[in-house]
Design an enzyme around this catalytic site. Sequence first.
Site, mmCIF file in Angstrom:
data_model
loop_
_atom_site.group_PDB
_atom_site.id
_atom_site.type_symbol
_atom_site.label_atom_id
_atom_site.label_comp_id
_atom_site.label_asym_id
_atom_site.label_seq_id
_atom_site.Cartn_x
_atom_site.Cartn_y
_atom_site.Cartn_z
ATOM 1 N N GLU A 17 -0.729 -4.533 17.334
ATOM 2 C CA GLU A 17 0.130 -3.649 18.124
ATOM 3 C C GLU A 17 1.331 -4.389 18.724
ATOM 4 O O GLU A 17 1.944 -3.907 19.671
ATOM 5 C CB GLU A 17 -0.690 -2.994 19.234
ATOM 6 C CG GLU A 17 -1.795 -2.093 18.709
ATOM 7 C CD GLU A 17 -2.599 -1.462 19.826
ATOM 8 O OE1 GLU A 17 -2.063 -0.607 20.536
ATOM 9 O OE2 GLU A 17 -3.778 -1.841 19.994
ATOM 10 N N SER A 145 -4.118 2.331 19.309
ATOM 11 C CA SER A 145 -2.985 2.966 18.625
ATOM 12 C C SER A 145 -3.368 3.584 17.284
ATOM 13 O O SER A 145 -2.546 3.671 16.379
ATOM 14 C CB SER A 145 -1.839 1.961 18.432
ATOM 15 O OG SER A 145 -1.316 1.578 19.678
ATOM 16 N N TYR A 216 4.264 6.834 17.973
ATOM 17 C CA TYR A 216 5.370 5.955 18.350
ATOM 18 C C TYR A 216 6.701 6.230 17.654
ATOM 19 O O TYR A 216 7.745 5.820 18.164
ATOM 20 C CB TYR A 216 4.969 4.497 18.095
ATOM 21 C CG TYR A 216 3.747 4.095 18.880
ATOM 22 C CD1 TYR A 216 3.780 4.054 20.274
ATOM 23 C CD2 TYR A 216 2.555 3.777 18.243
ATOM 24 C CE1 TYR A 216 2.664 3.698 21.002
ATOM 25 C CE2 TYR A 216 1.428 3.419 18.973
ATOM 26 C CZ TYR A 216 1.490 3.381 20.351
ATOM 27 O OH TYR A 216 0.380 3.036 21.064
ATOM 28 N N ARG A 255 -5.073 5.201 31.315
ATOM 29 C CA ARG A 255 -4.970 6.545 30.760
ATOM 30 C C ARG A 255 -6.295 6.895 30.115
ATOM 31 O O ARG A 255 -6.845 6.094 29.350
ATOM 32 C CB ARG A 255 -3.846 6.582 29.731
ATOM 33 C CG ARG A 255 -3.056 7.879 29.685
ATOM 34 C CD ARG A 255 -2.087 7.888 28.522
ATOM 35 N NE ARG A 255 -2.822 7.843 27.261
ATOM 36 C CZ ARG A 255 -2.537 7.006 26.260
ATOM 37 N NH1 ARG A 255 -1.555 6.144 26.365
ATOM 38 N NH2 ARG A 255 -3.254 7.030 25.159
ATOM 39 N N ASP A 257 -8.166 9.491 27.637
ATOM 40 C CA ASP A 257 -7.962 10.520 26.624
ATOM 41 C C ASP A 257 -9.220 11.375 26.517
ATOM 42 O O ASP A 257 -10.346 10.858 26.591
ATOM 43 C CB ASP A 257 -7.670 9.888 25.261
ATOM 44 C CG ASP A 257 -6.418 9.023 25.273
ATOM 45 O OD1 ASP A 257 -5.559 9.225 26.153
ATOM 46 O OD2 ASP A 257 -6.304 8.137 24.399
ATOM 47 N N GLU A 270 -11.629 8.115 24.997
ATOM 48 C CA GLU A 270 -11.500 6.680 25.233
ATOM 49 C C GLU A 270 -10.609 6.446 26.448
ATOM 50 O O GLU A 270 -9.970 7.371 26.950
ATOM 51 C CB GLU A 270 -10.938 5.956 24.015
ATOM 52 C CG GLU A 270 -9.575 6.419 23.568
ATOM 53 C CD GLU A 270 -9.156 5.763 22.253
ATOM 54 O OE1 GLU A 270 -8.354 4.815 22.312
ATOM 55 O OE2 GLU A 270 -9.612 6.215 21.177
ATOM 56 N N ASN A 272 -7.536 3.836 28.023
ATOM 57 C CA ASN A 272 -6.498 2.870 27.667
ATOM 58 C C ASN A 272 -6.106 2.134 28.943
ATOM 59 O O ASN A 272 -5.573 2.748 29.871
ATOM 60 C CB ASN A 272 -5.296 3.606 27.063
ATOM 61 C CG ASN A 272 -4.283 2.684 26.433
ATOM 62 O OD1 ASN A 272 -4.022 1.598 26.958
ATOM 63 N ND2 ASN A 272 -3.703 3.102 25.332
ATOM 64 N N GLY A 276 0.894 2.599 26.597
ATOM 65 C CA GLY A 276 2.244 2.391 26.104
ATOM 66 C C GLY A 276 3.283 2.865 27.102
ATOM 67 O O GLY A 276 3.055 3.794 27.882
#
Length: 306
Positions: A17, A145, A216, A255, A257, A270, A272, A276
């Site tokens: 990443e 990602s 992205y 974050r 999800d 999951e 994070n 990003g």
Amino acid sequence: MKQYGKVAVVMGGTSSEREVSLMSGAGVLSALKSRGVDAHAFDPKDQPLSALKDEGFDRVFLILHGPGGEDGTIQGALDMLGMPYTGCGVMASALGMDKLRTKLIWRALGLPIPAFELLDEHSDFAAIEQQLGLPLFVKPATEGSSVGVTKVKAAGELKAAFEEARKYDRLVLAEAFVGGGEYTAPVLGDAVSGYTVLPMIKIEPATEFYDYQAKYFRDDTVYHCPCGLAPAQEAEIAELVKQAFWAIGGKSWGRVDFLMDEVGNPYLLEVNTAPGMTSHSLFPMGAKAVGMSYEDVVLKILDTTL
């Protein structure tokens, strides 16, 4: 801005990443400089971490993504250097990067997650397809990602998807499909001062699923913020998100999800721990919905190092 001292924006690194990290880091660096912070880019691919001390940095805005930067490794090194940094600590970073261990903790606490199976070369792939149903998702346990993720839509495809994911990690998961929509919830704060869940975002990719390109680079992914959930339901899910982040020891920012099924039940997907911060990223999108600019939220995150 003198309270922050000299700030290293640690970006890049050596994971799969790296490209995304460099994009996130460029945005963070520009935001800090625009607010008068003495901020500088620092790429651990090019310099040893000891240079953070040698060059007189006071704190780190950590925006590395993926293994080596988001899995507790660099967090432990920064702890040893006595260098304050943004984001989760060693334990939460390691757990958050490991989808299997995160799911095991959430399941042990009775939090809702999609059904899953751990795969290896001896797995009965046909039986797992039957058990979890089709379609299903196959993913490496410690990548982010959507790297190495495959949506298995037809019987007999699971083994090939496993072999693809195995290129990235020795631990591979098969996960049941939950088809009522994909959402994410940005979180600020810690267990002591309390967590704030920013407005949630519903994600509608034009691709088969929310893959690397959709996250992205593509401009046809649709994001809804407000997310369309009823206020009472969003508030209820916010409490679930706080439990999920607390369960891994989350702090600073992150974050979570989650998926919704067709009748409105949430399933944690999951967490994070270094989201990003690119032009397509979701954390600044949630912050914007409550009147925080990109620059505002970057400073808010940096404040957690004080």
